[in-house]
Design a protein around this motif. Structure first.
Motif, PDB file in Angstrom:
ATOM      1  N   PRO A 157      48.686  17.453 -35.163  1.00 49.61           N
ATOM      2  CA  PRO A 157      50.022  17.947 -35.494  1.00 49.61           C
ATOM      3  C   PRO A 157      51.027  17.848 -34.343  1.00 49.61           C
ATOM      4  O   PRO A 157      52.223  17.710 -34.587  1.00 49.61           O
ATOM      5  CB  PRO A 157      49.776  19.429 -35.867  1.00 49.61           C
ATOM      6  N   ARG A 235      49.454  16.528 -23.890  1.00 50.14           N
ATOM      7  CA  ARG A 235      50.621  17.413 -23.920  1.00 50.14           C
ATOM      8  C   ARG A 235      51.564  17.109 -22.763  1.00 50.14           C
ATOM      9  O   ARG A 235      52.787  17.071 -22.951  1.00 50.14           O
ATOM     10  CB  ARG A 235      50.201  18.886 -23.902  1.00 50.14           C
TER      11      ARG A 235
ATOM     12  N   TYR B  67      57.481  19.583 -30.954  1.00 44.50           N
ATOM     13  CA  TYR B  67      56.171  20.056 -31.429  1.00 44.50           C
ATOM     14  C   TYR B  67      55.440  20.784 -30.300  1.00 44.50           C
ATOM     15  O   TYR B  67      54.808  21.814 -30.515  1.00 44.50           O
ATOM     16  CB  TYR B  67      55.322  18.887 -31.930  1.00 44.50           C
ATOM     17  N   ARG B  71      54.383  24.864 -30.020  1.00 43.47           N
ATOM     18  CA  ARG B  71      53.024  25.370 -29.768  1.00 43.47           C
ATOM     19  C   ARG B  71      52.964  26.219 -28.508  1.00 43.47           C
ATOM     20  O   ARG B  71      52.258  27.230 -28.455  1.00 43.47           O
ATOM     21  CB  ARG B  71      52.036  24.201 -29.649  1.00 43.47           C
ATOM     22  N   ALA B  95      53.028  18.964 -40.197  1.00 42.64           N
ATOM     23  CA  ALA B  95      52.690  19.030 -38.770  1.00 42.64           C
ATOM     24  C   ALA B  95      53.519  20.109 -38.069  1.00 42.64           C
ATOM     25  O   ALA B  95      53.013  20.840 -37.209  1.00 42.64           O
ATOM     26  CB  ALA B  95      52.912  17.661 -38.115  1.00 42.64           C
ATOM     27  N   ARG B  98      52.102  23.469 -38.720  1.00 39.70           N
ATOM     28  CA  ARG B  98      50.878  23.682 -37.951  1.00 39.70           C
ATOM     29  C   ARG B  98      51.177  24.022 -36.500  1.00 39.70           C
ATOM     30  O   ARG B  98      50.404  24.680 -35.818  1.00 39.70           O
ATOM     31  CB  ARG B  98      49.986  22.421 -38.005  1.00 39.70           C
ATOM     32  N   CYS B  99      52.297  23.513 -35.989  1.00 43.77           N
ATOM     33  CA  CYS B  99      52.644  23.788 -34.588  1.00 43.77           C
ATOM     34  C   CYS B  99      53.338  25.139 -34.439  1.00 43.77           C
ATOM     35  O   CYS B  99      53.679  25.527 -33.328  1.00 43.77           O
ATOM     36  CB  CYS B  99      53.532  22.672 -34.044  1.00 43.77           C
ATOM     37  N   ALA B 128      42.354  22.920 -34.208  1.00 44.22           N
ATOM     38  CA  ALA B 128      42.724  24.333 -34.146  1.00 44.22           C
ATOM     39  C   ALA B 128      44.099  24.448 -33.494  1.00 44.22           C
ATOM     40  O   ALA B 128      44.354  23.839 -32.457  1.00 44.22           O
ATOM     41  CB  ALA B 128      41.693  25.105 -33.315  1.00 44.22           C
ATOM     42  N   THR B 129      44.990  25.196 -34.137  1.00 40.77           N
ATOM     43  CA  THR B 129      46.252  25.565 -33.480  1.00 40.77           C
ATOM     44  C   THR B 129      46.381  27.073 -33.644  1.00 40.77           C
ATOM     45  O   THR B 129      45.406  27.747 -33.991  1.00 40.77           O
ATOM     46  CB  THR B 129      47.467  24.861 -34.130  1.00 40.77           C
TER      47      THR B 129
END
Lengths: 542, 142
Positions: A157, A235, B67, B71, B95, B98-99, B128-129
């Motif tokens: 994602p 990231r 994104y 997160r 997506a 999910r973030c 996994a988030t």
């Protein structure tokens, strides 16, 4: 081989449904091309010069017979009867209709295959060593780690809109057969001094217009932190990779501009944070995957010798087979480089034949190599002659692995909308010129790219050729001294470029310099490294 | 201001104008902030307790920095509204959700039938988030 469970299958099926919906919206006009483009790219669908091209993923280059057979059938049903195996161990079809693409993906899903992330600015299909699980020189089979990374990187994602494409290779042998250090992340599975298995991370390699060899940023990441460390690497790149210039957007530029130490520091800081986030699958998941890569039922007590009374067969055995770790077995490479052929192409019939031969002789398994050949990893030595006979009848017995005729070439201007020059005709001319001299010239890896993007890996060829556009005509630059193995190096340009005939003549001169200066068992590359560029330059331009 | 088309929260929407990340540290009464792609979301971490709305701008859908910003905020414990604004299309919704995004204000309104399908596309997830989805590896091993 890895088998999908209901979850893997559901994800791939969902992707087919999603893409079918996207194509429908594209065709009915609700999804404009500029919005559709990245979505189709993430499903491997390119718009080339003449038609759509579909690139199908072959995760870590491993295929079953059933999968290979479907690849042949797709070539017949949706393309013009052939497929093209690529330098990232995938296969692509060059004559696809947009409206057929969802059906092709559905056909693939039935045999646990897909085209997910074979293009686009996302994490691409994970590549690996084509001899994995078969070669005597590996520490451990690297493919379970590649499969763990495949699942992690699929539909990630956070990392679906990266600055640029992102390629990962995983190996577990010091004999690097996957050009590991020329990837965005190269992972080598290693053993540390305590005897534990872990992963060395090499980050920021790549070819393209600014070739870089990846530095090692962490020599030992424990296996239960593999995903977390990868996430940290990505990231930092997603946040700070350049987005102002697509030619400077790969991670190699970020690592180069920050410096290896600063990039590493940022990754380690992100890693320390992510360790608290619970994103790492348990080791039990790795074990679940590993079981599926267990050895096939190798026989014991097999004869280890080969009847070499047929001289053509003996030449092929010497050239195209490699040592297997189990006595009585050999690793066979089927060359997709017939004299005067298109490197990496195979007809639908040839693809299906190779599927049948894998079933009969290689425990149902095949591999695609980054040099655009096919491997049967587990063949009984006693079966080699029967296998060779069948390959020979199908035009698949060319004995030229790693020689001057075993050329890596990109599709070039014959197909590709980015190319400046044709690659295929040059490869064909070279292959014809040097046919029959494999034993004399020995190992010589020749690689051709039709533009500076370097899909044909010209930087890493012992001899590299780069096609450029010079005032409207095709011009070919010559590079010497590149390598992609454990001794990775980047080739150097000899000097002014040549036309199509001139480049073949220049290569002939380079081989003459090699043969005149060769000492003992030296390969072309060894001689070049010892004597340097000067004598080559003098012979070529003098 | 572009209308919020999708919102997955029960609390009242924040009407405050969002200030820039640079200005936010000095404006001690501000509760809404807007992150541009080049901003560092971690600059907001000292102020999380007074933030009620973070807008993350996507000037172009191909720029995926937002994104990571989302997160990072959720991983740091931010529980307020996280709104994706700008060039947000139906194919990015899953997506983004999910973030950690829980509100969407696309510059071009989305077809409700398409958005419904977008959130229903994926039966499971591999990663996994901080959202409440159980990753496949956890389903396999408990």
């Amino acid at each position: 081989m890895y088998k999908y469970d209901q979850y893997d299958q559901a994800m791939v099926d969902a992707r087919v449904a999603e893409f079918r919906d996207q194509v429908r919206r594209r065709l009915d006009g609700t999804l404009p091309e500029d919005k559709f483009r990245p979505l189709r790219l993430m499903n491997g669908l390119y718009l080339q010069l003449h038609a759509y091209m579909l690139r199908v993923a072959v995760p870590y280059g491993t295929l079953s017979s059933a999968q290979m057979r479907v690849l042949g059938d797709i070539a017949d049903k949706y393309d013009r009867g052939y497929g093209h195996f690529t330098t990232r161990q995938n296969i692509q079809y060059n004559w696809i209709k947009l409206e057929d693409a969802p059906d092709i993906l559905a056909d693939l899903a039935k045999v646990e295959m897909h085209a997910i992330q074979t293009s686009g600015n996302c994490i691409r299909n994970i590549s690996s060593d084509q001899y994995a699980g078969a070669t005597a020189d590996e520490l451990i089979d690297p493919r379970p780690y590649a499969e763990l990374l495949r699942q992690w990187s699929s539909f990630h994602p956070e990392f679906s809109y990266l600055p640029r494409k992102f390629k990962i290779a995983v190996i577990a042998s010091a004999t690097d057969r996957a050009a590991m250090r020329l990837h965005d992340i190269g992972i080598e599975i290693v053993r540390n001094e305590q005897g534990e298995i872990g992963a060395a991370f090499y980050v920021g390699g790549g070819m393209g217009r600014t070739p870089m060899i990846a530095p090692c940023i962490n020599a030992f990441v424990p296996l239960d932190q593999l995903i977390t460390y990868s996430e940290a690497c990505l990231r930092v790149y997603n946040r700070y990779g350049r987005r102002d210039n697509k030619y400077k957007a790969r991670i190699k530029i970020l690592v180069h501009e920050l410096g290896k130490d600063e990039y590493t520091r940022q990754v380690e800081a992100e890693f320390a944070h992510l360790l608290s986030q619970g994103i790492e699958p348990p080791l039990a998941e790795l074990e679940r995957i590993k079981v599926q890569f267990a050895d096939p039922a190798f026989e014991t007590g097999l004869p280890d010798s080969v009847d070499r009374s047929d001289p053509d067969f003996a030449v092929w055995v010497d050239r195209n087979t490699a040592a297997h770790r189990v006595p009585g077995y050999a690793i066979v490479t089927i060359s997709l480089k017939p004299v005067g052929g298109i490197p990496g192409d195979a007809t639908a019939d040839q693809i299906r034949l190779m599927a049948d031969l894998a079933k009969e002789y290689s425990f149902d398994e095949l591999r695609v190599t980054h040099a655009q050949n096919i491997v049967l990893p587990h063949v009984r030595k006693a079966d080699l002659y029967a296998l060779w006979t069948k390959l020979d009848e199908a035009g698949l017995s060319t004995a030229n692995l790693d020689t001057i005729g075993d050329i890596i070439a990109c599709p070039g201007l014959d197909y590709c909308s980015l190319a400046n020059a044709r690659s295929i005709p040059v490869a064909q001319k070279i292959s014809e010129r040097f046919a029959g001299r494999e034993a004399e010239i020995g190992e010589l890896k020749l690689k051709i790219s039709g533009c500076i993007n370097a899909c044909g890996h010209h930087h890493a060829g012992h001899i590299g050729i780069l096609g450029v556009d010079r005032k409207g005509t095709e011009n070919y630059q010559l590079l010497l001294g590149g390598s992609e193995g454990a001794d990775t190096s980047l080739g150097q340009i000899t000097g002014p470029g040549f036309d199509e005939d001139g480049i073949v003549g220049a290569i002939e001169k380079a081989t003459e310099v090699y043969l005149a200066n060769k000492q003992g068992e030296e390969r072309f590359l060894d001689t070049y490294r010892r004597v340097g560029m000067a004598p080559f330059k003098e012979a070529i331009y003098g | 201001m572009v209308e919020v088309q999708l919102r997955f929260r029960d609390d009242d929407a924040v009407a405050d104008p969002a200030v820039t990340v640079d200005a936010f540290g000095d404006q001690t009464n501000a509760a809404a902030v807007r992150i541009e792609p080049g901003d560092d979301a971690r600059d907001l971490l000292p102020h999380l307790e007074r933030i009620r709305l973070v807008e993350v701008n996507f000037p172009s859908f191909g720029d995926g920095r937002g994104y990571s910003a989302a997160r990072i905020l959720r991983e740091a414990g931010y529980t307020g509204e996280l709104r994706a604004v700008g060039d947000v299309a139906v194919d990015q919704l899953h997506a983004m959700r999910r973030c950690g995004f829980d509100a969407f204000a696309p510059e071009h309104p989305l077809d409700p039938a398409h958005t419904e399908r977008a959130f229903a596309t994926w039966p499971e997830v591999y990663q996994a988030t901080t959202d409440d989805r159980t990753p496949i590896w956890k389903l396999r091993h408990g």
